[in-house]
Motif scaffolding. Sequence first.
Motif, PDB file in Angstrom:
ATOM      1  N   ASP A   1     -19.544 -20.131 -40.701  1.00  0.00           N
ATOM      2  CA  ASP A   1     -20.748 -19.780 -39.945  1.00  0.00           C
ATOM      3  C   ASP A   1     -20.635 -20.006 -38.438  1.00  0.00           C
ATOM      4  OD1 ASP A   1     -20.685 -22.476 -40.462  1.00  0.00           O
ATOM      5  OD2 ASP A   1     -22.572 -22.527 -41.552  1.00  0.00           O
ATOM      6  N   ASN A   2     -20.125 -21.158 -38.014  1.00  0.00           N
ATOM      7  CA  ASN A   2     -19.981 -21.414 -36.580  1.00  0.00           C
ATOM      8  C   ASN A   2     -19.000 -20.444 -35.928  1.00  0.00           C
ATOM      9  OD1 ASN A   2     -21.703 -23.492 -35.638  1.00  0.00           O
ATOM     10  ND2 ASN A   2     -20.479 -25.018 -36.697  1.00  0.00           N
ATOM     11  N   CYS A   3     -17.889 -20.218 -36.595  1.00  0.00           N
ATOM     12  CA  CYS A   3     -16.865 -19.330 -36.038  1.00  0.00           C
ATOM     13  C   CYS A   3     -17.368 -17.896 -35.967  1.00  0.00           C
ATOM     14  CB  CYS A   3     -15.587 -19.406 -36.877  1.00  0.00           C
ATOM     15  SG  CYS A   3     -14.741 -21.004 -36.755  1.00  0.00           S
ATOM     16  N   VAL A   4     -18.107 -17.459 -36.979  1.00  0.00           N
ATOM     17  CA  VAL A   4     -18.662 -16.106 -36.971  1.00  0.00           C
ATOM     18  C   VAL A   4     -19.677 -15.952 -35.841  1.00  0.00           C
ATOM     19  CG1 VAL A   4     -20.123 -14.481 -38.252  1.00  0.00           C
ATOM     20  CG2 VAL A   4     -18.236 -15.648 -39.403  1.00  0.00           C
ATOM     21  N   ALA A   5     -20.547 -16.939 -35.665  1.00  0.00           N
ATOM     22  CA  ALA A   5     -21.547 -16.875 -34.593  1.00  0.00           C
ATOM     23  C   ALA A   5     -20.876 -16.789 -33.226  1.00  0.00           C
ATOM     24  CB  ALA A   5     -22.458 -18.103 -34.657  1.00  0.00           C
ATOM     25  N   LEU A   6     -19.817 -17.557 -33.036  1.00  0.00           N
ATOM     26  CA  LEU A   6     -19.093 -17.527 -31.770  1.00  0.00           C
ATOM     27  C   LEU A   6     -18.392 -16.185 -31.579  1.00  0.00           C
ATOM     28  CD1 LEU A   6     -18.101 -18.922 -29.217  1.00  0.00           C
ATOM     29  CD2 LEU A   6     -16.231 -19.918 -30.559  1.00  0.00           C
ATOM     30  N   PHE A   7     -17.779 -15.659 -32.634  1.00  0.00           N
ATOM     31  CA  PHE A   7     -17.089 -14.379 -32.558  1.00  0.00           C
ATOM     32  C   PHE A   7     -18.057 -13.252 -32.198  1.00  0.00           C
ATOM     33  CE2 PHE A   7     -15.959 -10.459 -34.903  1.00  0.00           C
ATOM     34  CZ  PHE A   7     -14.840 -10.087 -34.167  1.00  0.00           C
ATOM     35  N   GLU A   8     -19.242 -13.245 -32.804  1.00  0.00           N
ATOM     36  CA  GLU A   8     -20.234 -12.214 -32.507  1.00  0.00           C
ATOM     37  C   GLU A   8     -20.662 -12.272 -31.044  1.00  0.00           C
ATOM     38  OE1 GLU A   8     -20.951  -9.780 -34.289  1.00  0.00           O
ATOM     39  OE2 GLU A   8     -20.189 -10.384 -36.255  1.00  0.00           O
ATOM     40  N   GLU A   9     -20.760 -13.470 -30.503  1.00  0.00           N
ATOM     41  CA  GLU A   9     -21.105 -13.612 -29.083  1.00  0.00           C
ATOM     42  C   GLU A   9     -19.960 -13.131 -28.196  1.00  0.00           C
ATOM     43  OE1 GLU A   9     -23.312 -14.282 -25.741  1.00  0.00           O
ATOM     44  OE2 GLU A   9     -23.998 -14.352 -27.833  1.00  0.00           O
TER      45      GLU A   9
END
Length: 419
Positions: free
Chosen positions: A55-63
């Motif tokens: 979840d954290n990595c996905v949120a950062l990637f989307e940003e």
Amino acid sequence: MKINIIKIFNDKDLCGMVMRNLLIKMYLCFFKIFYYIFYLLPIRKKVTFITTFGDNCVALFEEMKKQNFTYQTVFLYKKSCEKQLENIKGTKKIRFESVNLINEIRSIFHIATSRYIIIDNYFGFLSTIHFKKNVECIQLWHAVGAFKKFGLKDHTFEDRPISDKKRILKVYKQFHKIVVGSDKMAAIFMAAFNVDRKNILPTGIPRTDLFFDDMKKRTIAFDWLKDYPTLENKKIIMYAPTFRDNELKNFKLHLDLFLLQKKLGEEYAIILKLHPAISNEKNYVEKYPGFVYDFSSYKDVNKLLIITDILITDYSSIPFEYALLNRPIIFFTYDLAKYRNDRGLWEGFEQTIPGPNVSSTSEIISIIKEQDYDFQQISEFALEWNKYSQGNSSEKLVEYLLDNDGIGNKKNSNIYDET
């Protein structure tokens, strides 16, 4: 020597431990050899995510995509977060630490040639390598806060063999930066990982951005009711206890579902978020149809929190982000003394928790019926543990990567190699 060998093979637990340690050493040796082969190659403009939770990595990637971040990205993922990455586009995805040797070699290549390594858990391979001078390893830990001790403060650490202790310390030394959402969590990381203040990066936790986005929260709730229309007129109670040692063999659900259904069944429904391996052996849903729903295998915990009206937990880290919704939390700590002695809790647990601390189902029912909640306490708890997580954590972390690297322009780039 012969007697010791016989003893090892006759003792299943001891034999398993010896085999496990042998396999770990073999894997680390394999990793080290290939890493230093690829170490000879130049560093590329690349960010490699190594993730267990997603979840954290996905949120950062989307940003990163939103800001047109120019680096190539690669996800090295464990099976536990495979579903969370299914819909992620525009990045390379490789299953990590599997039996697929080709994927392992590809993974090692990306680790050895990346400018940034972003991880969200403990990974033993870090103990065998050294990063180049201009490479940065950022620990994006999966928990917003912590009640139970971990790292060097875990009770079991002192009982480990010296070789294990050395390996663990080497791993922690590889964290150039540790992302935090609060000063309190920074202090915990400094003690748990034996790092300095200079290693702390207070940009906030990316996955908490969701809790500040009203439109996304409404969409999640709307989609939820489409999938589970029988819950439309029900208030949702989620029970999410932390996993306890040896529960796989001797699990017992201490929450009295029969009593809860009898007293609260007309107005409420229960969502169970247990360890998947233990919950699948129980037929709670069949036994309490229309009242109990088992979401133990559901990976996106944040979405479950969005639709939850009341959270029941214990020593889990879930309350730290759930408190951002300013909704009731009940702490069901039926084994508090034993858990504190066996597992270890950080100082002041009872004074820190933002909700009633109970040890029986009947107490839970009384609190829910009387709506005995202190919302001011929940709000203060949320602010204290999410000081730097205020809805723009992903943005701040991407800005850190940009500023720290001196990239300058943010033009689109579609450079993806096929390694």
